[in-house]
Write an enzyme that holds these catalytic residues in place. Structure first.
Site, PDB file in Angstrom:
ATOM      1  N   ASP A  52      76.713  20.627  47.200  1.00  0.00           N
ATOM      2  CA  ASP A  52      77.638  19.304  46.259  1.00  0.00           C
ATOM      3  C   ASP A  52      76.837  18.233  46.116  1.00  0.00           C
ATOM      4  O   ASP A  52      75.631  18.327  47.105  1.00  0.00           O
ATOM      5  CB  ASP A  52      78.583  19.228  47.828  1.00  0.00           C
TER       6      ASP A  52
HETATM    7  C1  GLC Z   1      82.229  15.974  45.571  1.00  0.00           C
HETATM    8  C2  GLC Z   1      83.326  17.464  45.303  1.00  0.00           C
HETATM    9  C3  GLC Z   1      82.492  18.755  45.212  1.00  0.00           C
HETATM   10  C4  GLC Z   1      82.048  18.721  43.009  1.00  0.00           C
HETATM   11  C5  GLC Z   1      81.060  17.582  43.103  1.00  0.00           C
HETATM   12  C6  GLC Z   1      80.979  16.914  41.260  1.00  0.00           C
HETATM   13  O1  GLC Z   1      81.958  15.393  46.129  1.00  0.00           O
HETATM   14  O2  GLC Z   1      83.159  17.742  46.813  1.00  0.00           O
HETATM   15  O3  GLC Z   1      83.654  19.780  44.451  1.00  0.00           O
HETATM   16  O4  GLC Z   1      82.170  19.590  42.235  1.00  0.00           O
HETATM   17  O5  GLC Z   1      81.012  16.764  44.473  1.00  0.00           O
HETATM   18  O6  GLC Z   1      81.887  16.166  41.200  1.00  0.00           O
END
Ligand code: GLC
Length: 743
Positions: A270
């Protein structure tokens, strides 16, 4: 024909290299593009040509949403995009803010709670195909979705992005979505693996869960997405488990995902979920995105070289501290992902904002709407004789596709509930709107603006008085409220503070009910809410976040064009303490430890164990017609250990209009040696019935469906004995049951 082209292309490519007289090394010839050669052969070929530096470069971001390829070998970079409900607008190379493109508006599909509420795997396939085509058209290789984290608490800000409280429902509903997205040559990235069941302290909390709960409740949907859906990538979650961050977690990434489940794709962190080079190297992370290291929260130069899997990793390799075997496994996984997507020359071209995509959004949204209550036949509203209809509430006019966190979108069009109602009532009934209350007047996220002016100068009381006055002089009243995508509502990175509706909506609803008994309450939300006024409203609908076509879909159901067939994918408890995590004080937003004390007793499993009456039960959803169930029949009442059990039941449409019913099968173990839920969902079938029509629904219960996870044995166990198959219209509306015995 295509194969010849690709061979020709690669030969030409080679010819071009040779003809320009360069000193061509074997390694400089573009990797073999022939897609008829086995994927693993192509992977080994590419891997054998890559230098150490090139191998490390493909393991981390080069921009906010892309990671590097190997230009020298003709291997393109990999582009990711949010999110689970639609394709995020383009952002600047290294920023969250918009790039300001004018051709990246999309169709917003309904939130995944709405998809789950259809209980219809065909709808999941329709959804995956449409969103996959939009991702493909936008030339994205990895779609950062779907999310399948289990609904443990009604306060979790991101429940709207997921598929409810039951592992069987989420497992069945995620598979078609995965398969159909990937048919476009776009990878899904199933998230957030795993145990990301709250937003509070999401980067810090360590989930303490016993093995049985982990395997019976929190892993099945991910396992189905990987093993049945064939997911090509998985996103590690922010939180910790067993003291390790999920983006580099030995037990869940190496042990379970890549080991037990045989996942051959790439684990993507993430954004900002990576915290340690050594762990990232050894504990299963393959591509690192968006990390906050060395001030990487901002756009500093050479930002990406200082990622944990960048220069620090290269240094560890050069010093011999890190092994090339582990490195090569990561690179193989990234190459597989690239060959399946960016270098897949057989991909369709995709499409964006097509009529088919709007039709898909409308069909899924209308099929996901749940009719919770319908007394005095207040629904459907007959427009030809409706007279004046009062529409009241901020959620009738507020766009919901902007906000909520990373799933926020820039839509080409969003039909709000009021717009949908006006379009349907055109020339038939008079529609008058009153605000009723003021909630969140903002309309922007990450630089995307709704353009709506929701400002309001009247006081709270004046707003109620004006709404009541309208309701008193109308033939019917539709209140449209619920939650929204602002912080501490249905929104990433924050949880709700409580179960109740915000902005004093309860007060408005009760006032309206006194003014006009023909009151329908429509909730736009992704979570359960308390309803102290439930007895005062004739009709109640849960309409979810319906996406670009939410208004038309709602009107389809309100006015009877579509007979509602949605069922709740999670329990609406009467009060927060009726939820297991909250009853045991096991949800503590201040703590760095989230101890899942309720264990497997999540949702209806808890309610039935404690024999508490939910406000509306898991699987509940009414129709404008009635369905009658015959007696459940077992083909054989006694089966030998390991054999399937077949349960059949006749279902009849006993009403006057056609409709769809979700026939649900739950199984209870009558004499297990361990504590088990009263019953657990093990089958469902959505059937369409004309008035008077009867269909026989047959379920096959496999031995796996009867097992429980034995933590001491570290595996699944099927105990002989008697079981009960419960068949019904919801978990709390069992119509028939039959016992069978496993010898
Ligand atoms: C965010 C979310 C994730 C998302 C990523 C990119 O913090 O937790 O679901 O796809 O970052 O935006």
């Amino acid at each position: 024909m295509i194969m010849k082209k690709s061979i020709l292309a690669s030969l030409l490519g080679a010819a071009v290299f040779v003809s320009c007289g360069q000193n061509v090394q074997k390694n400089d010839v573009p990797v073999y593009l022939d897609e008829d050669s086995p994927l693993e052969a192509r992977v080994e070929d590419a891997l054998s040509r890559m230098t150490l530096e090139e191998k490390v470069r493909v393991l981390h971001a080069q921009s906010k949403f892309s990671s590097a390829g190997v230009p020298r070998l003709g291997i393109p970079e990999l582009w990711c995009t949010d999110g689970p409900h639609g394709i995020r607008p383009e952002v600047l190379w290294d920023e969250w803010d918009q790039a300001g493109w004018t051709n990246d508006s999309c169709v917003a599909f309904p939130a995944l709670t709405c998809l789950a509420a259809t209980w219809n795997e065909d709808m999941s396939a329709v959804y995956g195909k449409a969103i996959g085509e939009e991702a493909r058209y936008r030339e994205k290789d990895v779609l950062l979705g779907p999310g399948v984290n289990i609904y443990r608490t009604p306060l979790n800000g991101r429940n709207f992005e997921y598929m409810g409280e039951d592992p069987f429902l989420a497992s069945r509903m995620v598979v078609p979505y995965v398969r159909e997205v990937q048919k476009n040559g776009v990878a899904v990235c199933v998230k957030h693996f795993a145990l990301n069941n709250q937003e509070t302290k999401r980067h810090e909390y360590d989930a303490v869960v016993d093995d049985r709960t982990l395997h019976e409740i929190y892993l099945p949907a991910f396992k189905a997405a990987v093993q049945e859906g064939g997911a090509w990538s998985v996103m590690g979650a922010y939180n910790l488990y067993k003291g390790q961050h999920l983006c580099h977690n030995e037990y869940l990434l190496n042990g379970v995902l890549k080991g037990d489940w045989g996942f051959d794709g790439a684990v993507i962190s993430d954004w900002g979920g990576t915290h340690d080079t050594a762990e990232a190297i050894t504990n299963g992370l393959d591509i690192e995105f968006g990390t906050w290291t060395n001030g990487l929260s901002g756009a500093t130069s050479n930002t990406y070289d200082s990622y944990y899997l960048a220069d620090p990793y290269l240094a560890a390799l050069r010093s011999g501290e890190a092994s090339t075997e582990v490195l090569d496994d990561k690179v193989r996984r990234v190459l597989r992902l690239i060959f399946r997507t960016a270098m897949n020359t057989r991909k369709p071209f995709g499409s964006l904002c097509s009529p088919e995509h709007y039709a898909a959004a409308r069909e899924i949204a209308s099929e996901g709407i749940v009719l919770l209550k319908n007394e005095g036949e207040v629904l459907p509203i007959d427009l030809s004789s409706a007279g004046r209809i009062a529409v009241i509430g901020e959620n009738a006019i507020k766009m919901m596709t902007v906000g909520g966190g990373s799933s926020s979108l820039k839509v080409q069009h969003e039909c709000t509930p009021l717009e949908g109602i006006l379009a349907a009532a055109e020339g038939k009934a008079e529609i008058v709107y009153e605000r009723g209350y003021v909630g969140d007047v903002s309309g922007r996220y990450n630089g995307v603006v709704t353009g709506q002016d929701l400002s309001e100068s009247r006081s709270e009381q004046q707003l109620i008085d004006d709404a009541v006055a309208l309701a008193s002089s109308s033939d019917a009243v539709i209140f449209i409220g619920g939650l929204n995508k602002s912080a501490h509502q249905d929104c990433e990175d924050s949880d709700r503070y409580g179960l109740g509706l915000p902005y004093a909506q309860d007060k408005v609803i009760s006032a309206l009910a006194k003014a006009n008994p023909r009151l329908v309450v429509v909730l736009i939300s992704g979570n359960a809410v308390a309803m102290p006024w439930a007895g005062e409203a004739g009709g109640i609908l849960e309409a979810w976040f319906g996406g670009s076509e939410s208004g038309n879909a709602l009107a389809d159901v309100l006015f009877g064009k579509v007979n509602p067939s949605g069922k709740l994918p999670f329990t609406f408890p009467a009060k927060l303490e009726d939820n297991g995590a909250h009853a045991l004080g096991a949800y503590d937003p201040e703590s760095d430890i989230a101890e899942y004390k309720e264990g497997i007793y999540v949702g209806y499993r808890w309610a039935e164990k404690m024999q508490t009456e939910p406000l509306f039960a898991f699987g509940h959803g009414l129709s404008y017609t009635e369905f009658e169930y015959g007696e459940a029949v077992c083909l054989r009442k006694t089966v030998r250990h390991g054999a399937d059990v077949t349960v059949s039941v006749d279902v009849t449409n006993a009403g006057k209009v056609a409709g769809k019913e979700v026939v649900q099968l739950y199984i209870g173990d009558d004499n297990s040696s361990v504590d088990r839920p009263v019953k657990e969902l093990k089958g469902f079938r959505k059937i369409a019935l004309e008035p008077g029509e009867t269909q026989t629904v047959t379920f096959t219960v496999t031995p796996d469906m009867l097992k429980y996870y034995d933590s001491s044995a570290g595996g699944w166990v099927l105990e002989p004995g008697t079981f009960t198959a419960y068949v019904g219209s919801s978990s709390a509306d069992i119509r028939t049951s039959v016992r069978f015995e496993i010898k």
